[in-house]
Design a protein around this motif. Structure first.
Motif, short mmCIF file in Angstrom:
data_model
loop_
_atom_site.label_atom_id
_atom_site.label_comp_id
_atom_site.label_asym_id
_atom_site.label_seq_id
_atom_site.Cartn_x
_atom_site.Cartn_y
_atom_site.Cartn_z
N THR A 132 0.83 -1.21 0.00
CA THR A 132 0.00 0.00 0.00
C THR A 132 0.86 1.25 0.00
O THR A 132 0.37 2.36 0.05
CB THR A 132 -0.91 0.07 1.25
OG1 THR A 132 -0.09 0.25 2.42
CG2 THR A 132 -1.72 -1.20 1.40
N PHE A 133 2.18 1.06 -0.04
CA PHE A 133 3.10 2.19 0.16
C PHE A 133 4.24 2.16 -0.85
O PHE A 133 5.19 2.92 -0.73
CB PHE A 133 3.64 2.13 1.60
CG PHE A 133 3.85 3.47 2.23
CD1 PHE A 133 2.77 4.23 2.66
CD2 PHE A 133 5.13 3.98 2.40
CE1 PHE A 133 2.97 5.48 3.25
CE2 PHE A 133 5.33 5.22 3.00
CZ PHE A 133 4.25 5.97 3.43
N ALA A 141 -4.70 -0.71 3.82
CA ALA A 141 -5.66 -0.25 2.81
C ALA A 141 -6.00 1.23 2.93
O ALA A 141 -6.22 1.90 1.91
CB ALA A 141 -6.93 -1.09 2.87
N CYS A 142 -6.05 1.74 4.15
CA CYS A 142 -6.46 3.14 4.31
C CYS A 142 -5.47 4.14 3.71
O CYS A 142 -5.85 5.28 3.40
CB CYS A 142 -6.76 3.46 5.77
SG CYS A 142 -8.27 2.63 6.32
N ASN A 143 -4.19 3.71 3.52
CA ASN A 143 -3.25 4.58 2.80
C ASN A 143 -3.74 4.88 1.39
O ASN A 143 -3.39 5.91 0.79
CB ASN A 143 -1.88 3.91 2.65
CG ASN A 143 -1.08 3.93 3.93
OD1 ASN A 143 -0.91 4.97 4.54
ND2 ASN A 143 -0.59 2.76 4.33
N LEU A 144 -4.50 3.95 0.83
CA LEU A 144 -4.92 4.08 -0.57
C LEU A 144 -6.09 5.03 -0.74
O LEU A 144 -6.24 5.66 -1.78
CB LEU A 144 -5.29 2.70 -1.14
CG LEU A 144 -4.23 1.61 -0.97
CD1 LEU A 144 -4.74 0.29 -1.52
CD2 LEU A 144 -2.93 2.01 -1.65
N THR A 145 -6.93 5.13 0.28
CA THR A 145 -8.09 6.00 0.16
C THR A 145 -7.88 7.33 0.87
O THR A 145 -8.46 8.34 0.50
CB THR A 145 -9.34 5.32 0.74
OG1 THR A 145 -9.09 4.98 2.11
CG2 THR A 145 -9.66 4.05 -0.03
N GLU A 146 -7.05 7.32 1.92
CA GLU A 146 -6.72 8.54 2.66
C GLU A 146 -5.20 8.63 2.72
O GLU A 146 -4.58 8.19 3.68
CB GLU A 146 -7.28 8.49 4.09
CG GLU A 146 -8.79 8.35 4.17
CD GLU A 146 -9.52 9.53 3.55
OE1 GLU A 146 -8.98 10.65 3.56
OE2 GLU A 146 -10.62 9.32 3.03
N PRO A 147 -4.57 9.18 1.68
CA PRO A 147 -3.10 9.10 1.59
C PRO A 147 -2.35 9.71 2.78
O PRO A 147 -1.20 9.39 3.00
CB PRO A 147 -2.78 9.83 0.29
CG PRO A 147 -4.04 10.47 -0.16
CD PRO A 147 -5.17 9.78 0.49
N PHE A 148 -3.01 10.58 3.55
CA PHE A 148 -2.34 11.18 4.71
C PHE A 148 -2.67 10.47 6.02
O PHE A 148 -2.41 10.98 7.10
CB PHE A 148 -2.72 12.66 4.82
CG PHE A 148 -2.22 13.49 3.66
CD1 PHE A 148 -0.96 14.05 3.67
CD2 PHE A 148 -3.02 13.70 2.54
CE1 PHE A 148 -0.50 14.81 2.61
CE2 PHE A 148 -2.56 14.45 1.46
CZ PHE A 148 -1.30 15.01 1.49
N GLY A 198 -9.07 -3.45 4.74
CA GLY A 198 -9.83 -2.25 5.10
C GLY A 198 -10.54 -2.45 6.42
O GLY A 198 -10.49 -3.53 7.02
N PRO A 199 -11.21 -1.38 6.92
CA PRO A 199 -11.83 -1.43 8.25
C PRO A 199 -12.73 -2.64 8.48
O PRO A 199 -12.90 -3.07 9.63
CB PRO A 199 -12.64 -0.13 8.29
CG PRO A 199 -11.89 0.80 7.40
CD PRO A 199 -11.33 -0.05 6.29
N GLY A 227 -14.44 -1.71 2.92
CA GLY A 227 -13.20 -2.38 2.53
C GLY A 227 -13.06 -2.54 1.03
O GLY A 227 -13.86 -2.05 0.24
N MET A 228 -11.98 -3.22 0.67
CA MET A 228 -11.69 -3.47 -0.74
C MET A 228 -11.11 -4.87 -0.88
O MET A 228 -10.64 -5.47 0.09
CB MET A 228 -10.69 -2.45 -1.27
CG MET A 228 -9.34 -2.49 -0.56
SD MET A 228 -8.18 -1.26 -1.16
CE MET A 228 -7.68 -1.99 -2.72
#
Lengths: 303, 256
Positions: free
Chosen positions: A23-24, A267-274, A218-219, A66-67
């Motif tokens: 994810t990074f 996964a959250c890096n992908l939807t919320e990059p910060f 994801g969550p 999630g994804m």
């Protein structure tokens, strides 16, 4: 900040937040967005002996919270990673990095670990025996305690760096696999990789993913990951990196209470990059809220 | 890439199942036609990547273009639950990533570039045409749709002075046939195409000369991190979101 510090297999982290493999990238995409040296560390894209394109597209599907991905370990291969990716990584990240490695045979894992072992910046190996998206490798090693032990032994043999085995949740009893890895000298365990899942397109009646199935993250998976970290922490005495659906500072605290010494955000890096930056910034305030002095004090409080 | 909050100014149906969304906010990262934005929607895990149709810089509270403020217009087709939800939002704020994708290279256009759009893939041709005209080119646009009720951007392109040819599959407007049928014989110096894969594959068989194609793929992040949207090209594996979505015709490996 002293109160956020934690230790993972003998290496001190400024804070417990590690960006998860896959994810990074190799860090530099995110380095354009913020100074990634604020992270505890990150685990770079899963690296194999040979270059891999991965699975055919579409390889991303969505679900509630999630994804599902079926990327399938796309990477340029260990030689190109050493020649091209690590020099770029070095320019933007100055802390020990986690090297995520994968393979299609125990020998391949050993080969990749041996090739990367000379790289000074690598602090830990994270050995992925849990990818659900490749045939004849990945998860096949993580669902059988004997094979998990064999890969641990092979990697252990070729490096003095800490070896963290990354486990799959797609097993009946994850503690059995974790114990097998510990017995062969693993220094740590990270879990969970993605949960096998799928979606079907109602208009075509066919799977959304070309590969049919993929891995859920994801969550949506957070409570499952938390449960498995808690179970594993009771079964082994080596440190645990908890991951699966972490999306907030409070999730980090909860995961550490379950027994994790550090966490990964995926996964959250992908939807919320910060997201990693936000979590790190929010942690002190959340520690205050729950009356926690130092984050390391809560590791395994729920055990 | 920038993450910022945009205000919904307008979100209305402009053709069959196609909506125009105008968002006010920081447009400073939207620098080339063919780029896209990635919109977070309440209740949906993944963002929705939508290509920029046009951008208007400055003009609010006496702010000039140098303020970075402006309005970005996107056109989208309701294709699933996410876009259906989006179509119901009439005001409020949205969290948006801007400045994504490489966009079209207008330096290669020459004097008479040809712009080809298929369905909702016509959307980026508005900003592209405006930028090309600004640098002195005289573009022609060929836009293909299934029927007259799906036609978009004809008025906007005419207003810019772009010679615009409309083709519809059912013949309800313009030339009866596909964009590939309609573009035959149009003299051009370079071309820019955007549309669904079967349409791109059919036009490339009749197009002469060099040009660029904009692709679509299901994306995870939209900024190159997850490698969900990979594509094999003659120059190696590329990410549609970060290395594309626009690729030179010379590097594409077509599958028949």
């Amino acid at each position: 900040m002293e109160r956020l510090k934690t230790t993972l297999c003998g290496i001190e982290l400024d804070n417990p937040v590690i960006a998860a493999s896959g994810t990074f990238g190799y860090g530099y995409e995110f380095a354009e967005l913020y100074d990634i040296n604020i992270l505890g560390s990150f685990s770079f894209k899963g690296t194999t002996k040979d270059p891999r394109y991965g699975n055919p597209t579409p390889r991303i599907a969505e679900c509630a919270s999630g994804m599902i991905n079926s990327v399938g370990l796309q990477n340029p291969g260990v030689d190109k990673v050493i020649e091209e990716e690590l020099p770029k990584l070095k320019k933007c990240f100055h802390k020990p990095v986690m090297a995520n490695i994968s393979g299609f045979s125990a020998e391949e894992y050993e080969y990749v670990a041996e090739r990367l072992n000379a790289e000074d910046q690598i602090g830990w190996f994270e050995v992925n025996i849990s990818c659900p998206n490749v045939h004849g490798g990945g998860m096949g090693f993580g669902t059988d305690p004997h094979m998990a032990a064999e890969v641990t032994k092979r990697v252990r043999k070729v490096t003095n760096k800490p070896v963290i085995m990354k486990l799959t949740p797609n097993v009946t009893d994850i503690t059995e696999i974790a114990k097998a890895c510990e017995a062969e000298g693993a220094d740590g365990i990270s879990l969970i990789n993605t949960i096998m899942a799928m979606r079907i397109d109602l208009r075509t009646g066919r799977p959304v993913l070309r590969n049919g199935t993929g891995g859920l993250s994801g969550p949506a998976v957070f409570p499952v990951a938390l449960r498995m970290v808690w179970q594993t922490a009771k079964a082994v005495s080596i440190p645990i990196v908890g991951l699966g659906g972490i999306s907030s500072a409070e999730d980090v605290i909860e995961m550490m209470m379950a027994g994790a010494s550090a966490v990964e955000v995926g996964a959250c890096n992908l939807t919320e990059p910060f997201i990693c930056k936000r979590i790190i910034e929010e942690l002190p305030e959340k520690l205050d809220k729950y009356g926690i002095k130092n984050i390391r004090d809560i590791i395994g409080s729920a055990l | 890439m920038k993450e910022s909050i945009f205000e919904i100014l307008n979100n209305t149906e402009i053709a069959d199942n196609v909506y125009r969304l105008d968002l006010k906010g920081d447009v400073s990262e939207i620098v080339r036609p063919g780029q896209f934005i990635n919109i977070a929607l309440e209740g949906f895990f993944l963002r929705r990547p939508i290509s920029v149709s046009n951008v208007y810089r400055g003009g609010f509270d006496n702010a000039g273009p140098e303020s970075g403020q402006g309005v970005v217009t996107v056109l989208y087709k309701v294709a699933g639950k996410g876009t259906e939800y989006l179509s119901g939002l009439k005001d409020g704020m949205l969290n948006v990533l801007t400045g994504l994708g490489n966009g079209f290279d207008i330096s290669k256009a020459g004097s008479r570039p040809l712009l080809i759009g298929g369905g909702i893939g016509s959307a980026p041709m508005h900003m592209l045409a405006a930028e090309l005209i600004k640098k002195g080119a005289a573009p022609t646009a060929v836009l293909g749709f299934r029927g007259s009720r799906e036609v978009i951007l004809e008025a906007e392109l005419n207003k810019l002075g772009v010679r615009t040819v409309i083709a519809t599959m059912d013949g309800s407007k313009g030339i009866k046939g596909t964009a590939a049928d309609a573009l035959k014989g149009i003299d051009h110096t370079y071309f820019y195409a955007c549309g669904p894969m079967p349409m791109l594959n059919s036009i490339r068989k009749v197009l002469e000369g060099d040009g660029e194609y904009s692709f679509e793929e299901r994306m995870g992040c939209g900024f190159g991190a997850c490698v969900g949207c990979s594509m094999e090209t003659k120059n190696g594996v590329k990410r549609v979101c970060k290395d594309g979505p626009v690729f030179s015709g010379k590097e594409i490996i077509w599958k028949d």
